[in-house]
Design an enzyme around this catalytic site. Structure first.
Site, short mmCIF file in Angstrom:
data_model
loop_
_atom_site.label_atom_id
_atom_site.label_comp_id
_atom_site.label_asym_id
_atom_site.label_seq_id
_atom_site.Cartn_x
_atom_site.Cartn_y
_atom_site.Cartn_z
N CYS A 5 97.68 47.62 17.37
CA CYS A 5 98.68 48.48 16.73
C CYS A 5 98.64 48.25 15.22
CB CYS A 5 100.08 48.13 17.22
SG CYS A 5 100.27 48.29 18.99
N CYS A 47 91.47 37.05 13.85
CA CYS A 47 90.65 37.76 14.84
C CYS A 47 89.35 38.26 14.20
CB CYS A 47 91.44 38.95 15.38
SG CYS A 47 90.46 40.11 16.33
N SER A 99 82.04 52.47 12.48
CA SER A 99 82.25 51.05 12.21
C SER A 99 80.96 50.28 11.93
CB SER A 99 83.00 50.41 13.37
OG SER A 99 82.41 50.78 14.59
N ASP A 125 74.71 48.41 15.93
CA ASP A 125 76.07 48.68 16.44
C ASP A 125 76.90 47.42 16.21
OD1 ASP A 125 78.22 49.99 17.44
OD2 ASP A 125 77.43 50.28 19.45
N ASP A 126 78.24 47.59 16.18
CA ASP A 126 79.06 46.42 15.84
C ASP A 126 79.24 45.47 17.02
OD1 ASP A 126 81.74 47.32 17.20
OD2 ASP A 126 81.03 49.03 16.03
N CYS A 147 89.97 39.21 25.81
CA CYS A 147 90.92 38.87 24.75
C CYS A 147 92.33 38.93 25.33
CB CYS A 147 90.81 39.86 23.60
SG CYS A 147 92.07 39.60 22.35
N CYS A 174 89.16 33.43 14.92
CA CYS A 174 89.21 33.39 16.38
C CYS A 174 87.90 34.01 16.85
CB CYS A 174 90.38 34.20 16.93
SG CYS A 174 90.30 34.37 18.73
N CYS A 213 86.60 35.67 22.23
CA CYS A 213 85.89 36.60 23.14
C CYS A 213 84.39 36.35 23.12
CB CYS A 213 86.25 38.05 22.85
SG CYS A 213 86.11 38.53 21.15
P1 AMP Z 1 80.82 49.57 25.17
O1 AMP Z 1 80.29 50.94 25.24
O2 AMP Z 1 81.83 49.29 26.24
O3 AMP Z 1 79.77 48.51 25.10
O4 AMP Z 1 81.69 49.48 23.85
C1 AMP Z 1 81.09 49.14 22.65
C2 AMP Z 1 81.55 50.08 21.58
O5 AMP Z 1 82.98 50.16 21.58
C3 AMP Z 1 81.10 49.59 20.24
O6 AMP Z 1 80.29 50.61 19.71
C4 AMP Z 1 82.34 49.39 19.41
O7 AMP Z 1 82.27 50.17 18.25
C5 AMP Z 1 83.49 49.85 20.29
N1 AMP Z 1 84.49 48.78 20.52
C6 AMP Z 1 84.34 47.46 20.50
N2 AMP Z 1 85.49 46.82 20.82
C7 AMP Z 1 86.41 47.79 21.02
C8 AMP Z 1 87.78 47.80 21.38
N3 AMP Z 1 88.43 46.67 21.60
N4 AMP Z 1 88.42 48.99 21.49
C9 AMP Z 1 87.75 50.13 21.32
N5 AMP Z 1 86.44 50.20 21.01
C10 AMP Z 1 85.77 49.05 20.85
FE1 SF4 Z 2 89.93 38.98 18.27
FE2 SF4 Z 2 88.23 38.28 20.21
FE3 SF4 Z 2 90.05 36.56 19.34
FE4 SF4 Z 2 90.81 38.69 20.72
S1 SF4 Z 2 89.57 36.97 21.45
S2 SF4 Z 2 91.78 37.88 18.89
S3 SF4 Z 2 89.32 40.22 20.01
S4 SF4 Z 2 88.33 37.44 18.19
#
Ligand code: AMP
Ligand code: SF4
Length: 482
Positions: A32, A265, A313, A375-376, A412, A461, A464
């Site tokens: 949020c 985080c 991102s 990718d992030d 998380c 942190c 995860c």
């Molecule tokens: P996935 O397709 O499940 O592997 O999700 C990875 C993609 O989701 C990455 O490209 C990130 O940009 C995005 N992402 C990572 N963490 C989150 C999150 N907590 N909420 C929404 N999108 C996320």
């Molecule tokens: Fe952030 Fe990962 Fe820690 Fe959750 S567990 S607060 S997503 S670093």
């Protein structure tokens, strides 16, 4: 309607239905954004602009509570800030103090009762609260409060904070401080009564919170990007365990706890925060560029024609990689901004489809090229697998995937929906298995040490990635042990 049209229609229909129907799944929690305005003319309008800048942190609901010094007025609803607040509504919200919230609602539920601010009216006045984070001893506190006769309107943990404040004895500041000492987990919250705002950050510093001097008062925000739209470029970060009081025009810092540590985080830097925000003194874009350049440093022998990033991102990291490697940065993927976030689609089939709707390859750029694709993060593996496929379908000869974070292996419990352990692909597969699964020609993640290098020593942190949680997990421990 031919087959293809009919299936696209059905994809879109699924997604819209999902968006409308408030499908929830219990294990996921919200990120949020909070914003506050203290002694500011048109506080509600200023808060509206602040929330608009924080919209990336939550698109499901938005709300503002404003105080005119005697009464608190509340307006909130489902949808983007611009949809919830029209000019007439804002004009009717008179006052110089305000707190606001944008919500990315998943598990706490999308019921109206959970939309923030939450306002309570007690014998000693009204209180409005906005909260970002997740309280890990929520269940224990809820049971305790219910046993004492508390009645909850909704299921959000922010209401627990409000009930705890109400039940303490002393001045409002003392009650807020006692409450902050009772709750454990991630929280950055604002509490407002008729004439005062308190800003509070958890003792681990898990979620960001900053404030800044505006031309006539003070503004408080989850992210500094909200200050910049107001032309404010200097701000102060709250420290872990700190409470800041805005009262009688004066700002007072205090610590409600001395038992503090620093675990910002890492995902805020990697994914959530806007690139123009400064988190703990580090610009998010600069952090992401540094991760890209660190990834490139370790790829000396990799020959590729272009570097692309997954919008939005991962673009900064891709620029950092390209600069360090001396390979041209290109726009290989284009994002359709009007499709809901892929991550929160309730079924795998819907997630698969929405990645395709959301991202398109630029075939004239990728055709015949060997590509480094940044990718992030990889959470469930849906996005990377789809993108590699899209790029190869568009004619890419090789796709080398580089992830600007370590492998996510643990859920998380601090307010970020990285899902349950069994859904985390990195918890089930080795990097080589993952490479095979996403059909990449090579795959590499960052190490934890490299992450720390990019943040120049800010305490992070990384739970995860390494399963080392900085708090006791209370009832969530069972979920982890399953
Ligand atoms: P996935 O397709 O499940 O592997 O999700 C990875 C993609 O989701 C990455 O490209 C990130 O940009 C995005 N992402 C990572 N963490 C989150 C999150 N907590 N909420 C929404 N999108 C996320
Ligand atoms: Fe952030 Fe990962 Fe820690 Fe959750 S567990 S607060 S997503 S670093």
């Amino acid at each position: 309607m031919d087959d293809e049209k009919s299936s696209i229609f059905s994809y879109m229909h699924d997604i819209m239905l999902w968006q409308r129907r408030s499908v929830m799944f219990d294990e996921i929690h919200e990120e949020c954004g909070v914003f506050g305005a203290y002694r500011v003319d048109n506080a509600a309008s200023i808060t509206y602009y602040g929330l608009h800048s924080l919209q990336h942190r939550g698109q499901e609901a938005s709300g503002i509570a404003v105080s005119d010094g005697e009464n608190i007025t509340l307006q909130k609803g489902k949808g983007l800030t611009v949809d919830v607040f029209q000019k007439e509504k804002l004009d009717s919200m008179v006052g110089r103090l305000a707190v606001g919230h944008v919500r990315y609602s998943t598990a706490g539920g999308q019921e109206n009762e959970n939309i923030q601010p939450i306002v309570s009216k007690g014998h000693n006045g009204s209180l409005a609260i906005v909260h970002n984070g997740q309280i890990v001893n929520e269940k224990e506190l809820r049971i305790e409060l219910e046993n004492e006769g508390a009645i909850f309107q909704g299921t959000s943990d922010s209401e627990i904070i409000l009930h705890l404040i109400q039940k303490q004895k002393g001045t409002l500041k003392e009650r807020v401080m006692k409450t902050a000492n009772r709750i454990e987990g991630a929280f950055s919250f604002l509490v407002m009564n008729e004439d005062t705002i308190y800003a509070v950050r958890d003792r681990h510093g898990l979620r960001p919170l900053s404030y800044a001097k505006s031309k006539d008062g003070y503004v408080i925000s989850s992210e500094t990007c909200a200050f910049e739209v107001m032309g404010i470029y200097e701000s102060v970060d709250l420290k872990p365990g700190e409470i800041v009081e805005f009262h009688k025009g004066i700002v007072k810092h205090e610590f409600y706890s001395t038992d503090t540590d620093h675990h910002m985080c890492a995902m805020e830097y990697i994914y959530f925060a806007r690139p123009d925000s400064v988190v703990e003194g580090i610009n998010v874009h600069a952090f992401r560029k540094a991760t890209g350049s660190i990834l490139a440093r370790e790829d000396k022998d990799l020959k590729a024609d272009i570097v692309i990033g997954v919008p939005d991102s991962s673009l900064s990291a891709a620029i950092g990689y390209a600069e360090e490697a001396g390979i041209p940065f290109e726009t290989g993927l284009v994002k359709n901004r009007y499709v809901g976030r892929t991550f929160i689609q309730p079924t795998q089939a819907m997630r698969d489809r929405s990645v395709r709707l959301k991202l398109s390859p630029v075939s004239s750029v990728v055709k015949g090229k060997s590509i480094v694709m940044i990718d992030d993060s990889i959470v469930r593996g849906t996005t990377s697998r789809r993108i590699v496929q899209l790029l190869k379908d568009a004619g890419a000869t090789q796709v080398h995937v580089r992830i600007a974070s370590p492998v996510i292996t643990s859920p998380c419990f601090y307010g970020v929906d990285t899902s349950t352990k069994d859904q985390l692909i990195g918890a089930r597969m080795s990097v080589e298995e993952l490479r095979e699964y996403i059909c990449a020609d090579s795959l590499r993640f960052m190490t934890e040490e490299e992450m720390k290098e990019a943040t120049h020593g800010v305490g992070l942190c990384l739970a995860c990635f390494n399963g080392e949680y900085c708090t006791k997990l209370f009832s969530y421990q069972e979920e982890l042990d399953k």
